[in-house]
Design a protein around this motif. Structure first.
Motif, PDB file in Angstrom:
ATOM      1  N   PRO A  94     -23.242 -29.386  29.928  1.00 48.95           N
ATOM      2  CA  PRO A  94     -22.961 -30.109  31.171  1.00 48.95           C
ATOM      3  C   PRO A  94     -24.002 -31.215  31.410  1.00 48.95           C
TER       4      PRO A  94
ATOM      5  N   TYR B 219     -29.168 -15.977  44.827  1.00 50.61           N
ATOM      6  CA  TYR B 219     -29.421 -14.643  45.397  1.00 50.61           C
ATOM      7  C   TYR B 219     -29.261 -13.584  44.302  1.00 50.61           C
ATOM      8  N   HIS B 220     -28.220 -13.746  43.484  1.00 55.42           N
ATOM      9  CA  HIS B 220     -28.011 -12.769  42.408  1.00 55.42           C
ATOM     10  C   HIS B 220     -29.099 -12.844  41.353  1.00 55.42           C
TER      11      HIS B 220
ATOM     12  N   SER C 141     -25.318 -31.941  34.279  1.00 57.16           N
ATOM     13  CA  SER C 141     -26.324 -31.252  35.087  1.00 57.16           C
ATOM     14  C   SER C 141     -25.671 -29.961  35.534  1.00 57.16           C
ATOM     15  N   ILE C 142     -26.432 -29.055  36.128  1.00 63.75           N
ATOM     16  CA  ILE C 142     -25.890 -27.728  36.432  1.00 63.75           C
ATOM     17  C   ILE C 142     -25.979 -27.455  37.918  1.00 63.75           C
ATOM     18  N   GLU C 143     -24.801 -27.433  38.552  1.00 62.37           N
ATOM     19  CA  GLU C 143     -24.736 -27.199  40.000  1.00 62.37           C
ATOM     20  C   GLU C 143     -23.676 -26.157  40.344  1.00 62.37           C
ATOM     21  N   SER C 144     -23.229 -25.413  39.334  1.00 59.61           N
ATOM     22  CA  SER C 144     -22.202 -24.392  39.555  1.00 59.61           C
ATOM     23  C   SER C 144     -22.329 -23.363  38.449  1.00 59.61           C
ATOM     24  N   LEU C 145     -21.730 -22.209  38.674  1.00 63.70           N
ATOM     25  CA  LEU C 145     -21.760 -21.193  37.627  1.00 63.70           C
ATOM     26  C   LEU C 145     -20.952 -21.660  36.423  1.00 63.70           C
ATOM     27  N   TYR C 146     -19.883 -22.388  36.670  1.00 62.98           N
ATOM     28  CA  TYR C 146     -19.074 -22.869  35.563  1.00 62.98           C
ATOM     29  C   TYR C 146     -19.918 -23.739  34.636  1.00 62.98           C
ATOM     30  N   GLU C 147     -20.703 -24.642  35.202  1.00 61.35           N
ATOM     31  CA  GLU C 147     -21.563 -25.481  34.368  1.00 61.35           C
ATOM     32  C   GLU C 147     -22.641 -24.647  33.666  1.00 61.35           C
TER      33      GLU C 147
ATOM     34  N   THR D 139     -27.926 -27.716  45.820  1.00 59.42           N
ATOM     35  CA  THR D 139     -26.659 -27.718  46.560  1.00 59.42           C
ATOM     36  C   THR D 139     -26.218 -26.301  46.929  1.00 59.42           C
TER      37      THR D 139
ATOM     38  N   SER E 239     -23.573 -24.903  46.449  1.00 60.67           N
ATOM     39  CA  SER E 239     -22.760 -24.265  45.416  1.00 60.67           C
ATOM     40  C   SER E 239     -23.578 -23.329  44.530  1.00 60.67           C
TER      41      SER E 239
ATOM     42  N   ASN F 219     -25.471 -18.822  46.427  1.00 57.65           N
ATOM     43  CA  ASN F 219     -25.117 -17.425  46.155  1.00 57.65           C
ATOM     44  C   ASN F 219     -25.560 -16.985  44.764  1.00 57.65           C
ATOM     45  N   PRO F 220     -25.304 -17.774  43.723  1.00 58.26           N
ATOM     46  CA  PRO F 220     -25.810 -17.383  42.398  1.00 58.26           C
ATOM     47  C   PRO F 220     -27.313 -17.145  42.375  1.00 58.26           C
TER      48      PRO F 220
ATOM     49  N   TYR G 118     -22.220 -21.619  32.549  1.00 53.31           N
ATOM     50  CA  TYR G 118     -21.581 -20.981  31.402  1.00 53.31           C
ATOM     51  C   TYR G 118     -21.292 -21.987  30.289  1.00 53.31           C
TER      52      TYR G 118
END
Lengths: 260, 260, 260, 260, 260, 260
Positions: F47, F132-133, F49-55, F124, F126, F129-130, F57
């Motif tokens: 990606p 926190y995990h 850049s990485i701003e989501s779980l999808y990116e 961001t 988005s 929550n990730p 992965y």
């Protein structure tokens, strides 16, 4: 970078202790990165070894004073030389910018970075419950598999190194099989200075953390990263911050004549 | 039943302190059930008041020794006279059959019995984080709503009782509304001896627990129920149980000449 | 101080039960401090003994009504005579100023004050899971080592006191060794009235808490400290507080003719 | 597949109630999958509505008996018609193979599948603390953001549907912004039968779970998957499993003449 | 209602796989409620089976793209065909209104509804720690008794169905006796399609949840209840929501010429 | 000691990226202790850049392969260049003796050593929550005060450094006052390379941890202490350990012809 290892017991009170202190200093220096200066000091008064909370508390007043001296002498970091981290929070309350490493805290945080679940193998049952609390306080209780003791007093650990190692391996095996640990931590500084972690690790196939070694490396890391303890977390005692007293030593007061 | 209230600071070192000590004894006696004898003692050396972990630790060595004396004198229970319960675990390590009540522990357990969520209102921010840990250690962290401070030093609490009460009510109100507390605990013994709990309770409509009063009643209850601390939990220090030393005082050793 | 012990089953419905009730009263009175008056009452309708959640629920309606009567009669405290604390929260919803002690809650809070980890030894497996929840609700789940059952029905406990005691000791030993408990609680009132706690404690070397005894002492302590349950925690049922109905009994409504 | 909705209050005791029961049946049937038969029954005796733990307990004895009848009549699943799941565990103790759905449990588990954090919006503050416990018991406390009440009694919810909806939206907005909820659950069956969830969801942009609808779908799912409650978890009351009594009704005993 | 089962590995790459795919489709259709259409698809590229986190991650890119296609094709729900729920959160980030069921999540939530404590029985130790995290993430860690492995690779499960079943029963028995589980979940989709859950359940006397079956029923339930994942929880990737890129496929970029 | 910083996105695909890569290398080298060699590499595909779980992965497959190459090339440690630690566990599954540092994990463990409660300030919502995990998985969830976002995309952080710094200070202030944080962590590597941590720390009076700097120092510490990840925690994928496949690359299989 200047790091000092502070022994919370008056180990140099006899010849044997002075030799052990030198031996430990040599070991610590062998761990150090290029450019790191390591020294060692001990308190004038304290317990002979620490196997109970009472002995932890006995060590604190002298240790705090010595830590303050070390900060004044310009050390970048100090290692509190007992796995139970006695008075770590109090030392951070009175110091300002010297990194203070507790081997208990440093050891379990490194263990948390190594696997999913770690166990601490320590000396005696009398210190097992306090170590559960230490881990909770360090914040990594969720990763703690167990605390186990080999039931050998601190001052006898080095009497029969082979036997001590065997006991450590046995207890470590139980931690792995019965408690599902994947990482081990030696829960006593004198265990660390036996230099058995590598041996155990080879035999057991899991990382075994030497609290002395990890403390020195964590001290270097925190100083290198410019991260000291938060003064918002470890607030200066109000009597000191408000200048009600002039130094931390004045926080202790006495009766002139004892009236009971 | 004989209960002794042990002050972990040398309060009787001056006239004002001796009067305060007598005043507290009178109050404690007014709480006691018929048949309960209450006495009060203070240590010879310790902090003037306790608002930091460092001062907590400073109080422990003398307090443990005094507690041991009290057990020898035949007291059924002793109350550790500081809300932070400094050295409570160490005292239990060295005593055998005297009930030792920590007001912090006793207060939050009573609060747990009164409602779903409690808040502690204490003196200064410097003691807020330590009180969170005290509650965790007491085992009732799940019921803790918050710890709040009125930012008044211990030794100034009684200077303006009305103002202190007002601050306590204000902070209590915030605990109820913002933190969803339904029960309050006064997190300082000197607050307890101000005798403001009933007033606050009336004003705020929730139970407000006075740590001094609840400690005395819990001491009576535990002695009456024949329940002392578990010696399997608070193990005797190994050097004592193995007779390596003869008394707990010998656990402290010193350098003859200071060699640094 | 006036305390009443409320049996949530109609134990006095036959002669044997009436004698047992008197026996229990005598025991309770032997626990009481000077100046404490103790009485005993039972409900008119309820389960013969309580070994399931269903039987807990069956006991609640009559018990709540009886508790209200006791408050009207001026009792300072009432003890809910079943270790599972059935309806404890509901009783606190409808009462105003009478201290209501649940032996389950009181027992585990006392255990929390005695050590680091406690186990409950109860009657039958059918009540094990509910007791885990009771401890969570009481707020001290962190200190719970285990709940264990001796698999003897309540009504058969006293048939062979020696055998029951032996089973209790055996299960207690397992709790100590396998679950690392340092304190035990008897999880059934009929176990408490067997008066085996002292014996067990001597044999096992750990505190064993008798739920009947601790309930009485906690009742005295809470009344003595002037601490009742928080009405902000246990809110009065809205239909009562808004006067939609006149009494708690009116909260139960029925069909005139059954139309199904 | 046959599913019955069991009302734990005698709603059909008057004409208005009978109409409401029919209205609810129609709504439930509209939710059902092809091949699912839905019926509705109510108890003969119980609370008019449930806004306190006391009213929850009042509903249980009759409800358990009615549930047993439903199992005998061959229902595959029963829905316990109160969001607080009163007696859910007791019903599972006495039933054997009928799926018993608690709307509280079903609602929060569905919410757990929808997002990271959910809030429950319920009727009155008197039920807020009990709902926190319900969520803990259901096992998903880690995902609970908050429980909030609109402070409207159950029996007044439908008086002004627009106003109720507005209050729900307002409280839901607070849960999203202040408590960081991303999913909402309506914490009252009467709220469910107002059919406002879709409206709220559209307005707030998050899933809003209707407890009636989700209960029916979960009942279908559990029956379809062949998964009933574990009888190892919800053990049959010992007096029943040992045939000491012949039926669950015999678990309630009474005094012949009242002797107090 | 249209539901698609999405295999995150290219199972149809050979004849045997194509037959297995058909077999699974048939089984899934046998689970479906009247009116539910079930289809099955697999990715073009991915792992042969999933027994490690690395293989989980390898499956995600193709699976997310295929899920997006399925949403475009109008499916109401999709089942992610691996018990580890690989990429479940990412799929929910990019989809809008299709219910996406993770068998891991669905299985443990159903287990939470069945009893107090559940264990997962899975294939290999390499996936045990990840499944502990899955359960924590699903929010029901409090009800987890244990995760256990039979140490049989996924692709060998069906080689000797009898032996696999025996191992599952043995490990399940240990979970019940040693870990106090009352409910079991099969932690692998290939285990689910062996159709052994009923057999195990009969033999062990506890519910045994088949992840394939429960996923289909949960998909029907969530679609039926109109509850999809919260877009406030699973936020759309910012580059997509801000239209910086036009489709999720553009989130992957490459170097033209490799310069290392 | 040789350490490599691995960028999980193909940043060198254009001139600007190549310059940024060099700039980052220079900064990293300025952090290094004497004797530490630092290099930097990026993946060929991933990606922007990485701003989501999808990116997250999307970045993993190429990153794992590159990490394996780095281990073969003899690096002692590798830093995974994204704060979300994407695929950290998978990398540890396939590597054997190279220390792999995840900046997320390293940052929060250092924060745990600095104070009682820390907050992460990230880019961001988005990714909130990730994170926190991530903290839960790292084992220090108990010390987490909050995760907050400044709502600025990664690729825009450097556009206006002053504005970004101001937003970071504002959000940090809220974390300190509203969430009771005493330590802050910058939750994005690009934030780290802005070199704003010292500035923020001075302004806010608390430690602010730069994830790039702490990662390098932790890598040095772990290598120096001889502590790598536990292979009992991060088990080698069974197909690799059993030699079913010859290399981790073979774990990905494809359909020859696409049959759908």
């Amino acid at each position: 970078m200047k790091i000092v290892y502070v022994l919370p017991g008056p180990i140099s009170r006899n010849e044997q202790g002075r030799l052990e202190m030198e031996r430990r200093l040599e070991i610590l220096r062998s761990y150090a990165a290029p450019g790191t200066q390591v020294d060692i000091v001990d308190v004038d008064e304290g317990p002979a070894s620490i196997e109970s909370l009472y002995e932890e508390y006995l060590s604190i007043p002298s240790t705090v004073n010595l830590m303050l001296e070390m900060e004044e002498q310009g050390y970048d970091a100090a290692i509190l030389g007992c796995y139970g981290d006695p008075g770590l929070d109090a030392i951070r309350e009175v110091t300002e910018k010297m990194v203070v490493v507790g081997p208990g805290e440093a050891g379990v945080l490194a263990a948390a970075m190594s696997g999913y679940r770690f166990s601490i193998i320590t000396v005696t049952n009398s210190i097992v419950n306090p170590l559960y609390h230490l881990v909770e306080k360090a914040g990594v209780g969720k990763k703690l598999a167990s605390v186990r003791a080999i039931e050998t007093p601190v001052l006898e650990l080095a009497n029969d190194r082979a036997k001590t190692t065997q006991k450590l391996v046995e207890e470590g095996k139980k931690a792995i099989i019965e408690d599902r640990a994947d990482t081990l931590v030696l829960g006593c500084m004198s265990m660390g200075f036996l230099n058995v972690a590598e041996e155990m690790s080879k035999e057991l196939g899991v990382p075994v953390i030497n609290p002395g070694k990890i403390s020195l490396k964590m001290a270097e890391a925190m100083v290198g990263a410019g991260v000291c303890h938060s003064k918002l977390a470890y607030l200066t005692p109000p009597k000191l911050s408000s200048r009600t007293v002039n130094s931390s030593k004045e926080l202790l007061v006495k009766k002139d004549k004892i009236v009971k």
